[in-house]
Design a protein around this motif. Structure first.
Motif, PDB file in Angstrom:
ATOM      1  N   PHE A  72       0.905  -1.390   0.032  1.00  0.00           N
ATOM      2  CA  PHE A  72      -0.077  -0.125   0.109  1.00  0.00           C
ATOM      3  C   PHE A  72       0.933   1.371   0.040  1.00  0.00           C
ATOM      4  CE2 PHE A  72      -2.085   3.436   2.561  1.00  0.00           C
ATOM      5  CZ  PHE A  72      -3.173   3.554   1.845  1.00  0.00           C
ATOM      6  N   ILE A  73       1.777   1.377   0.861  1.00  0.00           N
ATOM      7  CA  ILE A  73       2.766   2.554   1.005  1.00  0.00           C
ATOM      8  C   ILE A  73       3.916   2.402  -0.238  1.00  0.00           C
ATOM      9  CG2 ILE A  73       4.510   3.446   2.095  1.00  0.00           C
ATOM     10  CD1 ILE A  73       3.130   2.669   4.758  1.00  0.00           C
ATOM     11  N   LEU A  74       4.624   1.286  -0.480  1.00  0.00           N
ATOM     12  CA  LEU A  74       5.396   1.134  -1.655  1.00  0.00           C
ATOM     13  C   LEU A  74       4.952   1.434  -2.806  1.00  0.00           C
ATOM     14  CD1 LEU A  74       8.452   0.145  -1.708  1.00  0.00           C
ATOM     15  CD2 LEU A  74       7.796  -2.109  -2.009  1.00  0.00           C
ATOM     16  N   ALA A  75       3.643   0.964  -3.410  1.00  0.00           N
ATOM     17  CA  ALA A  75       3.255   1.065  -4.607  1.00  0.00           C
ATOM     18  C   ALA A  75       1.759   1.738  -4.886  1.00  0.00           C
ATOM     19  CB  ALA A  75       3.364  -0.182  -5.200  1.00  0.00           C
ATOM     20  N   ILE A  76       0.791   1.329  -4.046  1.00  0.00           N
ATOM     21  CA  ILE A  76      -0.502   1.723  -4.503  1.00  0.00           C
ATOM     22  C   ILE A  76      -0.548   3.246  -4.419  1.00  0.00           C
ATOM     23  CG2 ILE A  76      -3.032   1.750  -3.730  1.00  0.00           C
ATOM     24  CD1 ILE A  76      -2.454  -1.225  -3.017  1.00  0.00           C
TER      25      ILE A  76
END
Length: 643
Positions: free
Chosen positions: A484-488
């Motif tokens: 969620f933090i890394l990509a979304i």
């Protein structure tokens, strides 16, 4: 059946993107000023309605009471079993329906939006790029093509129990970083049990503790550098497989706190490292078990504080997952009666993270039920906007309750991030806030008829995208960072800015947005490099390249109409900006004395010159003389570009 309703603008004015003005002496929908002047036939077509199931108990547009009805759509179906509604499934990860705004931050590209972007770019590469991203996200970049990854195959894989020489270090790292975020364990009891001399014998006989112990090792050793972005022979993955080898026994035995702790630890590992493929069944199992144990009630015979804490951890995980996935929660908020126990480990610099995360999860639950559920899709636009206002209100209360150094919309200072837990909690707090803001403002653009409100929603989206990208410098590009933090969220910010730049290449802020697109492209290139190509995300830099190339092309040819005419079917979140500014010229601002009823205000407006302007604000000159902004419906006047 409702009688046909005519557009407020004639077909000729709509095609020219000018305001249609009918002289007061003329009957409505007879002939407008522009058509009379040009001696043209003035034709008013029927308004294209968005079909929704009609419920007598649901307030209709224009209702003085926009409070959401307590009746659900299922109640309507029970009265009318043969009736169906025009509803849309949100299963697609990346692609959205033309007539529905989902809760997912990356379900962004509807066919109309893609069509609008492709027409402006005059390049079909965008469609290919979107298909590639959707395919990549669906596979979660988790498995090699020839290898199936599932809980069944992993749980059945042969494993051998072992005592890792660095187990104490892994356990310590877990309790330093993740335990403050998810305080569902008694640290002292766990460490005492894990350090006994015959721990290997204990692991072989106590399947619940075995599942918990190796899941904790898997989580902790990620922070010691023993992991990767794909399941392989790394240590974290090996520990996780050993933990899963006890899954059958945990699920088939009686519910207990020990079994629930093991399931929760497994779900945390799957959530933090691998996304939807493995976390969904584990989290569902944990949710069912915590309800079966009745930990959501306040009467307990066991350690009530620990039981309540694990319930609230699962509540937070399940509500957040459900909102992101566009599904209803399995935990009914109306049936919760247990207190939120204080967790000293979750107190970071005066910030009660456990309480804050629970409050946020409750907001997600309210937002999904009132805005994104099946029943919500049948509500009138006024009802939806009233619900948006309510969610904004409780979200702002939540934001204000957070200490200043962790509060979203305030600068995040690196010196405040003193340890891994502080950094994780700070990033989660900011990204949680921006996720729901994106969902609310996109829905507002979809249903609002008010120019000023639409402008504010668009500005909020752009500011949110800017903040999300600015925060990427704090993200650890490591396997333990949640997807969620890394990509979304970075991907959502990229989509918002790309869409805006393509529709507004001459906007004063476009140069800054291009820089932000380069920054987020660099973030994804770093992710591609850190994963050794396991997460092929460097191709996302194509968005930045296409946007910059398009803007340069427009700037080299200022005398051409670079904006492709937006037809009635053109989509695009930012197309709203271009069209709503069609009341003024770039180089000739309107006279404050002139009202919208003056034909000279709209005559001769060149659509290609509109990109340098922002939305009209409530005090803009164009609104002078208008009785109410409610008299002007952007969707009826400009067609379906508000989708």
């Amino acid at each position: 059946m409702q009688s046909p309703r005519l557009n407020k603008s004639c077909d000729q004015c709509r095609s020219r993107k000018v305001r249609c003005i009918v002289p007061p002496a003329q009957p409505r929908h007879v002939a407008c000023t522009h058509c009379i002047k040009r001696n043209e036939t003035c034709q008013f077509s029927n308004l294209k309605r968005r079909l929704r199931a009609k419920d007598p108990s649901t307030p209709q547009k224009g209702s003085s009471n926009p409070t959401p009805s307590a009746e659900l759509f299922i109640d309507h179906l029970m009265r009318n079993p043969s009736e169906s509604a025009v509803l849309y499934d949100e299963f697609s990860i990346l692609k959205a329906h033309d007539d529905r705004v989902p809760s997912s931050g990356i379900a962004f590209f509807s066919p109309k939006r893609v069509d609008s972007l492709v027409k402006r770019l005059a390049d079909t590469r965008l469609e290919d790029l979107i298909h590639q991203i959707d395919k990549t996200i669906r596979t979660r970049l988790l498995a090699r093509p020839e290898r199936e990854i599932s809980l069944y195959t992993l749980a059945k894989a042969p494993t051998q129990l072992e005592v890792d020489p660095e187990a104490d270090s892994h356990v310590q790292r877990y309790f330093e970083v993740l335990h403050p975020i998810y305080p569902f364990l008694d640290r002292r009891a766990f460490e005492e049990k894990a350090r006994i001399s015959n721990v290997l014998h204990l692991l072989g006989t106590d399947y619940a503790f075995c599942g918990l112990y190796y899941a904790i090792l898997a989580l902790g050793c990620q922070y010691d550098g023993f992991s990767s972005f794909i399941p392989d022979n790394n240590r974290a993955w090996k520990f996780f497989q050993i933990s899963l080898s006890r899954l059958d026994q945990i699920l088939t035995s009686s519910e207990s706190l020990a079994n629930l702790q093991a399931l929760t630890a497994m779900a945390l590992f799957a959530t933090s490292a691998f996304g939807h493929q493995l976390d969904r069944p584990l989290l569902a199992a944990a949710s069912r078990m915590v309800l079966a144990l009745r930990y959501h009630k306040s009467i307990l015979n066991e350690d009530s504080a620990l039981c309540h804490r694990i319930f609230w951890v699962i509540y937070h995980l399940e509500k957040r997952y459900s909102f992101q996935a566009g599904t209803s929660s399995v935990i009914a908020d109306c049936d919760i009666g247990c207190p939120i126990q204080t967790a000293p480990e979750s107190m970071i610099g005066g910030y009660n993270w456990l309480l804050s995360s629970v409050r946020y999860s409750r907001i997600l639950s309210i937002a999904y039920a009132s805005l994104f559920s099946v029943s919500a899709s049948t509500h009138s636009d006024d009802t939806l906007l009233a619900s948006v206002d309510h969610v904004h209100s409780v979200l702002e209360e939540w934001r204000q309750s957070i200490p200043l150094e962790f509060r979203p919309k305030e600068p995040l200072q690196r010196r405040r991030l003193i340890d891994g837990a502080s950094k994780e909690i700070a990033l989660r707090t900011h990204y949680y806030y921006y996720h729901i803001i994106i969902a609310l403002e996109r829905l507002t653009l979809h249903v609002s008829r008010d120019i000023a409100r639409s402008e504010n929603a668009m500005r909020a989206l752009l500011n949110t995208a800017r903040e999300v990208i600015n925060l990427t410098r704090f993200i650890d590009v490591e396997p333990y960072t949640p997807v969620f933090i890394l990509a979304i969220l970075p991907l959502s910010a990229l989509f918002i800015l790309f869409d805006f730049v393509i529709h507004h290449p001459s906007d004063p802020e476009t140069r800054g947005y291009l820089t932000l697109l380069d920054i987020v492209a660099g973030h994804f290139s770093q992710l591609d490099h850190a994963s050794s190509g396991a997460i092929p995300s460097s191709y996302l830099s194509e968005f930045s390249h296409m946007a910059r190339q398009y803007v340069q092309t427009v700037q080299r040819k200022p005398d051409t109409a670079h904006n492709a005419p937006l037809s009635e079917s053109s989509g695009g979140l930012s197309a709203t900006h271009t069209t709503t500014t069609a009341a003024v010229e770039t180089n000739s601002m309107p006279n404050p004395a002139m009202g919208p009823s003056d034909p000279a205000l709209m005559e001769g407006v060149d659509e290609s010159s509109l990109d340098n302007l922002y939305f009209l604000t409530p005090d803009s000159d164009w609104t002078v003389g208008m009785h109410s902004l409610e008299e002007f419906d952007p969707r009826e006047f400009y067609g379906s570009i508000f989708l």
